[in-house]
Write a protein that holds these residues in place. Sequence first.
Motif, PDB file in Angstrom:
ATOM      1  N   PHE A  66       1.033  -1.238  -0.025  1.00  0.00           N
ATOM      2  CA  PHE A  66       0.191  -0.157  -0.270  1.00  0.00           C
ATOM      3  C   PHE A  66       1.119   1.211  -0.494  1.00  0.00           C
ATOM      4  N   HIS A  67       0.313   2.394  -0.486  1.00  0.00           N
ATOM      5  CA  HIS A  67       0.870   2.974  -0.750  1.00  0.00           C
ATOM      6  C   HIS A  67       0.590   4.734  -0.584  1.00  0.00           C
ATOM      7  N   PRO A  68       0.153   5.536   0.705  1.00  0.00           N
ATOM      8  CA  PRO A  68       1.312   5.284   1.023  1.00  0.00           C
ATOM      9  C   PRO A  68       0.694   4.473   2.304  1.00  0.00           C
ATOM     10  N   HIS A  69       1.962   3.847   3.255  1.00  0.00           N
ATOM     11  CA  HIS A  69       1.678   3.035   4.523  1.00  0.00           C
ATOM     12  C   HIS A  69       0.721   3.658   5.461  1.00  0.00           C
ATOM     13  N   VAL A  70       0.888   4.689   5.706  1.00  0.00           N
ATOM     14  CA  VAL A  70       0.142   5.192   6.678  1.00  0.00           C
ATOM     15  C   VAL A  70      -0.721   6.566   5.471  1.00  0.00           C
ATOM     16  N   LEU A  71      -2.129   6.957   5.704  1.00  0.00           N
ATOM     17  CA  LEU A  71      -2.341   7.916   5.597  1.00  0.00           C
ATOM     18  C   LEU A  71      -3.618   8.697   6.292  1.00  0.00           C
ATOM     19  N   VAL A  72      -2.985  10.002   6.781  1.00  0.00           N
ATOM     20  CA  VAL A  72      -3.729  10.858   7.668  1.00  0.00           C
ATOM     21  C   VAL A  72      -5.027  11.991   7.295  1.00  0.00           C
ATOM     22  N   ILE A  73      -6.490  11.647   6.948  1.00  0.00           N
ATOM     23  CA  ILE A  73      -7.453  12.372   6.453  1.00  0.00           C
ATOM     24  C   ILE A  73      -7.915  12.736   7.626  1.00  0.00           C
ATOM     25  N   PRO A  74      -8.671  14.373   7.125  1.00  0.00           N
ATOM     26  CA  PRO A  74      -9.744  14.281   7.863  1.00  0.00           C
ATOM     27  C   PRO A  74     -11.251  13.818   8.284  1.00  0.00           C
ATOM     28  N   VAL A  75     -12.007  13.850   8.979  1.00  0.00           N
ATOM     29  CA  VAL A  75     -13.117  13.231   9.444  1.00  0.00           C
ATOM     30  C   VAL A  75     -14.183  12.996   7.754  1.00  0.00           C
ATOM     31  N   GLY A  76     -15.099  12.036   7.040  1.00  0.00           N
ATOM     32  CA  GLY A  76     -15.671  12.541   6.290  1.00  0.00           C
ATOM     33  C   GLY A  76     -15.175  12.612   4.612  1.00  0.00           C
ATOM     34  N   SER A  77     -12.925  12.480   4.459  1.00  0.00           N
ATOM     35  CA  SER A  77     -12.934  12.300   3.681  1.00  0.00           C
ATOM     36  C   SER A  77     -13.040  11.246   2.788  1.00  0.00           C
ATOM     37  N   SER A  78     -13.032  11.300   1.288  1.00  0.00           N
ATOM     38  CA  SER A  78     -12.571   9.838   0.556  1.00  0.00           C
ATOM     39  C   SER A  78     -11.236   9.092  -0.090  1.00  0.00           C
ATOM     40  N   VAL A  79     -11.690   8.277  -0.053  1.00  0.00           N
ATOM     41  CA  VAL A  79     -10.460   7.539  -0.331  1.00  0.00           C
ATOM     42  C   VAL A  79     -10.686   6.695  -1.450  1.00  0.00           C
ATOM     43  N   ASP A  80     -10.275   6.569  -2.844  1.00  0.00           N
ATOM     44  CA  ASP A  80      -9.555   5.938  -3.845  1.00  0.00           C
ATOM     45  C   ASP A  80      -8.303   4.766  -3.535  1.00  0.00           C
ATOM     46  N   PHE A  81      -8.890   2.744  -4.017  1.00  0.00           N
ATOM     47  CA  PHE A  81      -7.644   2.706  -3.480  1.00  0.00           C
ATOM     48  C   PHE A  81      -7.361   1.489  -5.288  1.00  0.00           C
ATOM     49  N   PRO A  82      -6.525   2.247  -6.079  1.00  0.00           N
ATOM     50  CA  PRO A  82      -6.587   1.992  -7.294  1.00  0.00           C
ATOM     51  C   PRO A  82      -5.072   1.271  -7.381  1.00  0.00           C
ATOM     52  N   ASN A  83      -5.362   0.064  -8.383  1.00  0.00           N
ATOM     53  CA  ASN A  83      -4.628  -1.432  -7.630  1.00  0.00           C
ATOM     54  C   ASN A  83      -3.258  -0.930  -9.404  1.00  0.00           C
ATOM     55  N   ARG A  84      -2.549  -1.074  -9.200  1.00  0.00           N
ATOM     56  CA  ARG A  84      -1.266  -0.871 -10.367  1.00  0.00           C
ATOM     57  C   ARG A  84      -0.393  -1.906 -10.124  1.00  0.00           C
ATOM     58  N   ASP A  85      -0.829  -2.913  -9.530  1.00  0.00           N
ATOM     59  CA  ASP A  85      -0.100  -4.330 -10.025  1.00  0.00           C
ATOM     60  C   ASP A  85      -0.825  -4.758 -10.657  1.00  0.00           C
ATOM     61  N   ASN A  86       0.296  -5.884 -11.600  1.00  0.00           N
ATOM     62  CA  ASN A  86      -0.064  -6.671 -12.957  1.00  0.00           C
ATOM     63  C   ASN A  86      -1.386  -7.882 -12.224  1.00  0.00           C
ATOM     64  N   THR A  87      -1.837  -7.984 -10.677  1.00  0.00           N
ATOM     65  CA  THR A  87      -2.308  -8.764 -10.257  1.00  0.00           C
ATOM     66  C   THR A  87      -2.644  -8.043  -9.148  1.00  0.00           C
ATOM     67  N   GLN A  88      -4.530  -9.513  -9.324  1.00  0.00           N
ATOM     68  CA  GLN A  88      -5.508  -8.519  -8.045  1.00  0.00           C
ATOM     69  C   GLN A  88      -5.220  -8.134  -6.806  1.00  0.00           C
ATOM     70  N   HIS A  89      -5.872  -7.635  -6.449  1.00  0.00           N
ATOM     71  CA  HIS A  89      -6.505  -7.759  -4.342  1.00  0.00           C
ATOM     72  C   HIS A  89      -7.083  -7.894  -4.080  1.00  0.00           C
ATOM     73  N   HIS A  90      -8.063  -7.599  -2.767  1.00  0.00           N
ATOM     74  CA  HIS A  90      -9.148  -7.908  -2.274  1.00  0.00           C
ATOM     75  C   HIS A  90      -8.393  -6.839  -1.369  1.00  0.00           C
ATOM     76  N   VAL A  91      -8.763  -5.606  -0.790  1.00  0.00           N
ATOM     77  CA  VAL A  91      -9.011  -5.055   0.153  1.00  0.00           C
ATOM     78  C   VAL A  91     -10.207  -4.404   0.354  1.00  0.00           C
ATOM     79  N   TYR A  92      -9.690  -4.926   1.996  1.00  0.00           N
ATOM     80  CA  TYR A  92     -10.643  -4.932   3.355  1.00  0.00           C
ATOM     81  C   TYR A  92     -10.516  -3.890   4.480  1.00  0.00           C
ATOM     82  N   SER A  93     -10.854  -3.858   5.536  1.00  0.00           N
ATOM     83  CA  SER A  93     -10.694  -3.734   6.859  1.00  0.00           C
ATOM     84  C   SER A  93     -11.945  -3.677   7.302  1.00  0.00           C
ATOM     85  N   PHE A  94     -11.683  -4.384   9.089  1.00  0.00           N
ATOM     86  CA  PHE A  94     -12.415  -4.897   9.949  1.00  0.00           C
ATOM     87  C   PHE A  94     -12.624  -4.046  10.858  1.00  0.00           C
ATOM     88  N   SER A  95     -11.511  -2.743  11.184  1.00  0.00           N
ATOM     89  CA  SER A  95     -11.080  -2.180  12.318  1.00  0.00           C
ATOM     90  C   SER A  95     -12.738  -1.476  13.108  1.00  0.00           C
TER      91      SER A  95
END
Length: 221
Positions: A66-95
């Motif tokens: 993941f790039h960046p490894h740590v992202l700091v954002i204000p509440v209410g922000s939106s984050v996109d997760f583009p995949n720039r690898d030549n393999t598929q990813h399955h991104v998740y969080s259960f925080s």
Amino acid sequence: MRIAAIAVMAALLMTAMPTTANAYNLSVTVTVNGSTEPVANAVVFVDSAEQAAPVSAEIYQKNRAFHPHVLVIPVGSSVDFPNRDNTQHHVYSFSPAKTFNIELYADRPAAPIIFDKPGVVELGCNIHDHMQGFVIVTDTAAAGQTDASGQVTLAIYPKGTEGSQDKVALEIWHPRLPDNTRPVTREIERGSEPAIVTLELEPEPAAEGSLDRLQQRFREL
């Protein structure tokens, strides 16, 4: 009468607005406990009358990381997760601050993720166990990350009478905290700048296999 009414209205507006008269800059240096080694990329934030506006950001995947490894954002922000690898990813969080699941994909997900609550959000990939990232969602504009020398300067806008208090409560987070699901709190004397605070940190994780416990928790859901 009209002039008096305008004066009263102006006074009411002034009392309703947060005051910035006592605003000040706070310089903080973070080091490893028991040494003078600086801690880079620690997230430091302070409760403040100013709240930053939401932003649009992205965390991309490249070389199975993941790039960046740590992202700091204000509440209410939106984050996109583009995949720039030549393999598929399955991104998740259960925080607790944000639970989501972007199933196996290439290129770019259909929609960004909205982070609508403050807190620490840990990211993983259900395909590549070693991938790990974090989104730190803050509800204050007084937030930043330390540089290579362990330093950060925050602009503080005290709430109400807080500007007269003798102590300032710092919230500090780093991915190598023993419990990195939440920040630690350090109190400093106001005016004792530059403030120096210390953290207990875990050793650097191995490049592969660092998400074994997170992966196991995902499979147990």
